[in-house]
Design a protein around this motif. Structure first.
Motif, mmCIF file in Angstrom:
data_model
loop_
_atom_site.group_PDB
_atom_site.id
_atom_site.type_symbol
_atom_site.label_atom_id
_atom_site.label_comp_id
_atom_site.label_asym_id
_atom_site.label_seq_id
_atom_site.Cartn_x
_atom_site.Cartn_y
_atom_site.Cartn_z
ATOM 1 N N PRO A 1 47.187 41.796 37.267
ATOM 2 C CA PRO A 1 45.903 41.822 37.887
ATOM 3 C C PRO A 1 46.008 41.459 39.553
ATOM 4 C CG PRO A 1 45.794 40.040 36.297
ATOM 5 C CD PRO A 1 47.192 40.769 36.073
ATOM 6 N N ARG B 1 45.851 39.295 26.638
ATOM 7 C CA ARG B 1 45.852 38.707 28.108
ATOM 8 C C ARG B 1 46.393 37.403 28.121
ATOM 9 N NH1 ARG B 1 40.722 38.783 32.091
ATOM 10 N NH2 ARG B 1 40.585 36.554 31.007
ATOM 11 N N PRO C 1 46.879 33.710 29.031
ATOM 12 C CA PRO C 1 45.810 32.732 29.600
ATOM 13 C C PRO C 1 46.306 31.936 31.123
ATOM 14 C CG PRO C 1 47.188 31.494 28.124
ATOM 15 C CD PRO C 1 47.728 32.904 28.196
ATOM 16 N N TYR C 2 47.434 32.363 31.654
ATOM 17 C CA TYR C 2 47.962 31.716 32.736
ATOM 18 C C TYR C 2 47.626 32.610 33.962
ATOM 19 C CZ TYR C 2 50.894 28.403 35.353
ATOM 20 O OH TYR C 2 51.321 27.456 36.254
ATOM 21 N N HIS C 3 48.087 33.841 34.026
ATOM 22 C CA HIS C 3 48.102 34.866 35.264
ATOM 23 C C HIS C 3 47.316 36.002 34.959
ATOM 24 C CE1 HIS C 3 51.201 31.904 36.394
ATOM 25 N NE2 HIS C 3 50.520 32.046 37.717
ATOM 26 N N GLY C 4 46.937 36.338 33.517
ATOM 27 C CA GLY C 4 46.197 37.402 33.421
ATOM 28 C C GLY C 4 46.858 38.784 33.037
ATOM 29 N N TRP C 5 48.398 38.682 32.994
ATOM 30 C CA TRP C 5 49.292 39.811 32.655
ATOM 31 C C TRP C 5 48.580 40.200 31.188
ATOM 32 C CZ3 TRP C 5 54.886 39.474 34.190
ATOM 33 C CH2 TRP C 5 55.068 39.016 35.461
#
Lengths: 337, 338
Positions: free
Chosen positions: B90, B72, B74-78
């Motif tokens: 998400p 995942r 860390p920035y936008h959870g992709w």
């Protein structure tokens, strides 16, 4: 985009340094790869020139200020804020050749900082409404170097998509990753603008800054971006408190930026000590810094080089604006090979 | 070695990049041939390797998290699966994920306790060592560390017997006998060179403990096999019947830096593993100090005629010739400087 390879970026004003630092003596600052020396003249106004003596290239920033002029540490030549050599102590009685000079840059004091523009200015330093409103005080908050590019930083400040992941305990909705929409998102003459409601988790640090206790706060937010690396974010809390953040990512090099971040607040030091107002943001900024320093500083303007989603709209508009700026001045985006 | 041109060929081999145990507590970064990688464990506990950059805003995935076998951002959870496909955005849970949301993934597998990665379709399998599956042998993990020297320089050092009396004078070399013994056997294939020689050694205390031999001098039968590109198997047979094998592999981080991995295979059971490691470690310290003081091998590596050579460099030259023909086969041979 590599900031130092786009000459048009030299035509914008950037805040370089708190004026109080210049009260200690001359200081060095590298702006867009250009090494500068900054000092205060006899009237207390900031001055900026190249940080190289025209004689044997010593760094003037390791010299001294003498009656408002910068004195070279090597042979004591003195230069005025316009860059003209006004004293050659080895030949006190001879006229000073006109070629004894260094390049000087436009430099102004505003909001407690020394601002510099390296070429003919394309813009002005923004006039913030809070600055002339007696209900507001100005709080210098952060002044530090981050190893990331200005575009990554500006985009981050406008991006609702990362709050849940990067700031889970500190900002935004810690339960719901679906971002809040941007309202009235539009281009302006010098950047972009939007409004939004920000639902944010009210952690103890934020409680101390805003004096509200409910677990979730609804904040009215109004955000402006100024080409190329400046922004203002006005946040109004349910109790009428207004906390406006101004931030510049002053470009030092292609890969590093100086964070200049100050606040306007319509409360008094007796209500909220400046340290409490600042303390809320420290962990938030640390979280952003860790992520942004792990990105590629060569942030592409070309949209085909990265993938995008809806919440990236502000960042995409920034790329459009920057691309249009380059195009209208005959420049193309420079990228790392 | 000219890594500008040679990367293409070197990318077609498997390299050990990190002990698999290190992935138990989250994703890790490793740079292989200048390519930043993120490594993690999928849901079955198998290792996965992809580029260490999200395709969205370029954040390093290695500072993210593993969620149900996917990495995942860390920035936008992709989230990305081991094949590099984005499987979760998400912010838009109900929309189909565009096929352009993907990152480069690389073949990855576990072997000998390490995660191995190959950046391009492999030219050959991970090296097999018969003793590693032989019940008469035990495997002792060695060291895993970064050396500031090129991988080719390290392999050449392993093949070179003339440096032993000088560089290893404090461990097993004897500077009073600087004339290297002749090779009794030289066998080659397209991708390997095997040489045998009798190797006299001063038997100092570290080696005595590691090999269980007391005499002040011993003569070992030394079988050295080089396996393209950066694997060395050093098989030593002692008079007492002990066989002590060191496998050393230099994974190229970049043109001037290598990650060195070793393990040992032994047909004894009584010598403590620490004693075995202590001896090989002391020898490695001597090589490291020397190799980090050499220039990185550049273009000249493939132009042996341009260098000063002596008899004992023969095996290193054979290795270089094998490299040259590999690169020639893939039209990657660099032009040598005049």
């Amino acid at each position: 985009m590599l900031a130092t390879s786009q000459p048009i970026l030299r035509r914008f004003w950037y805040p370089l340094m708190p004026l109080v630092e210049l009260e200690q003596g001359p200081q060095a600052f590298t702006l867009l790869g250009e090494p500068l020396v900054l000092w205060l003249d006899a009237q207390g106004n900031p001055a900026a020139t190249l940080d190289r003596c025209c004689h044997r290239q010593a760094k003037l920033s390791t010299g001294k200020v003498i009656e408002g002029c910068i004195r070279c540490p090597y042979h004591g030549w003195e230069f005025d804020p316009q860059g003209a050599c006004v004293r050659v102590p080895q030949h006190p009685d001879r006229p000073i050749p006109s070629s004894y000079r260094i390049t000087a840059f436009a430099c102004r004091a505003h909001y407690g900082y020394a601002w510099v523009c390296l070429e003919e200015p394309l813009d002005t330093i923004p006039e913030f409404p809070e600055a002339n409103d007696p209900h507001f005080r100005l709080i210098p908050a952060f002044y530090e170097t981050w190893n990331c590019s200005g575009l990554r930083l500006m985009e981050n400040a406008f991006d609702h998509g990362h709050h849940h992941f990067v700031h889970n305990q500190n900002l935004g909705d810690k339960h719901n990753p679906i971002p809040i929409p941007y309202n009235q998102l539009r281009e302006t003459e010098r950047g972009i603008y939007f409004q939004s409601i920000l639902y944010t988790y009210n952690n103890p640090r934020l409680q101390k800054s805003v004096h509200l206790e409910q677990e979730t706060l609804e904040v009215q937010r109004e955000v402006e971006w100024y080409l190329p690396f400046g922004m203002r974010s006005r946040m109004e809390f349910p109790n009428g408190l207004v906390h406006t953040v101004v931030m510049y990512a002053t470009p030092i090099s292609d890969s590093s930026s100086q964070i200049v971040r100050f606040y306007f607040r319509n409360d008094a030091e007796a209500d909220t000590p400046a340290t409490d107002a600042i303390a809320f943001e420290r962990p938030v900024l640390n979280e952003d810094k860790a992520i942004l320093e792990a990105t590629d500083y060569d942030a592409p303007l070309d949209l085909s080089k990265e993938q995008h989603m809806d919440t990236d709209k502000p960042g995409i508009m920034m790329r459009h604006k920057l691309s249009a700026l380059l195009k209208s001045h005959g420049e193309v985006e420079s990228c790392r090979a | 070695m000219n890594y500008q041109t040679d990367h293409a060929a070197l990318k077609r081999f498997w390299y050990p990049v990190l002990p698999i145990a290190q992935l138990q507590d989250g994703p890790k970064a490793f740079t292989l041939l200048d390519e930043p990688l993120v490594l993690w464990l999928d849901q079955e506990g198998k290792p996965a390797a992809t580029q260490d950059r999200c395709c969205h805003r370029s954040a390093k995935l290695s500072i993210g998290q593993v969620i149900e076998g996917c990495i995942r951002c860390p920035y936008h959870g992709w989230e990305f699966d081991p094949q590099g496909a984005c499987v979760r955005v998400p912010q838009h849970p109900d929309r189909p994920i565009p096929s352009g949301y993907k990152i480069n993934a690389y073949p990855c597998q576990e072997r000998y306790g390490y995660v191995w990665v190959c950046l391009e379709p492999p030219l050959q399998d991970i090296p097999e060592f018969a003793e590693a599956t032989d019940p008469n042998y035990r495997l002792i993990p060695g060291f895993w560390e970064t050396w500031q020297c090129s991988s080719l320089r390290l392999l050449e050092n392993t093949l070179d017997i003339a440096h032993i009396p000088f560089v290893h004078n404090q461990t097993f070399g004897d500077e009073r006998s600087p004339v290297p013994p002749d090779y009794d056997l030289i066998e080659e294939t397209d991708t390997t060179v095997h040489v045998r020689s009798l190797s006299p050694a001063r038997n100092r205390p570290l080696m005595q403990k590691a090999m269980g031999v007391d005499e002040a001098r011993v003569v070992r039968v030394r079988d050295l096999t080089w396996i393209m590109p950066f694997t060395a198997k050093l098989h030593l047979t002692f008079g007492n019947g002990l066989i002590s094998i060191m496998v050393a592999i230099a994974s190229p981080i970049n043109a001037r830096t290598s990650q060195i991995m070793t393990f040992y295979l032994r047909n004894d059971t009584d010598t403590p593993a620490e004693d075995v490691r202590a001896f090989y470690d002391a020898v490695a310290r001597e090589d490291k100090a020397l190799l980090e003081a050499t220039e990185a091998i550049d273009q000249q590596a493939f132009c042996p005629i341009e260098q000063q050579n002596m008899n004992s460099d023969k095996i290193g030259l054979l290795m270089r010739r094998r490299f040259s023909s590999l690169l020639e086969r893939y039209s990657l041979l660099p032009q040598c400087g005049k």
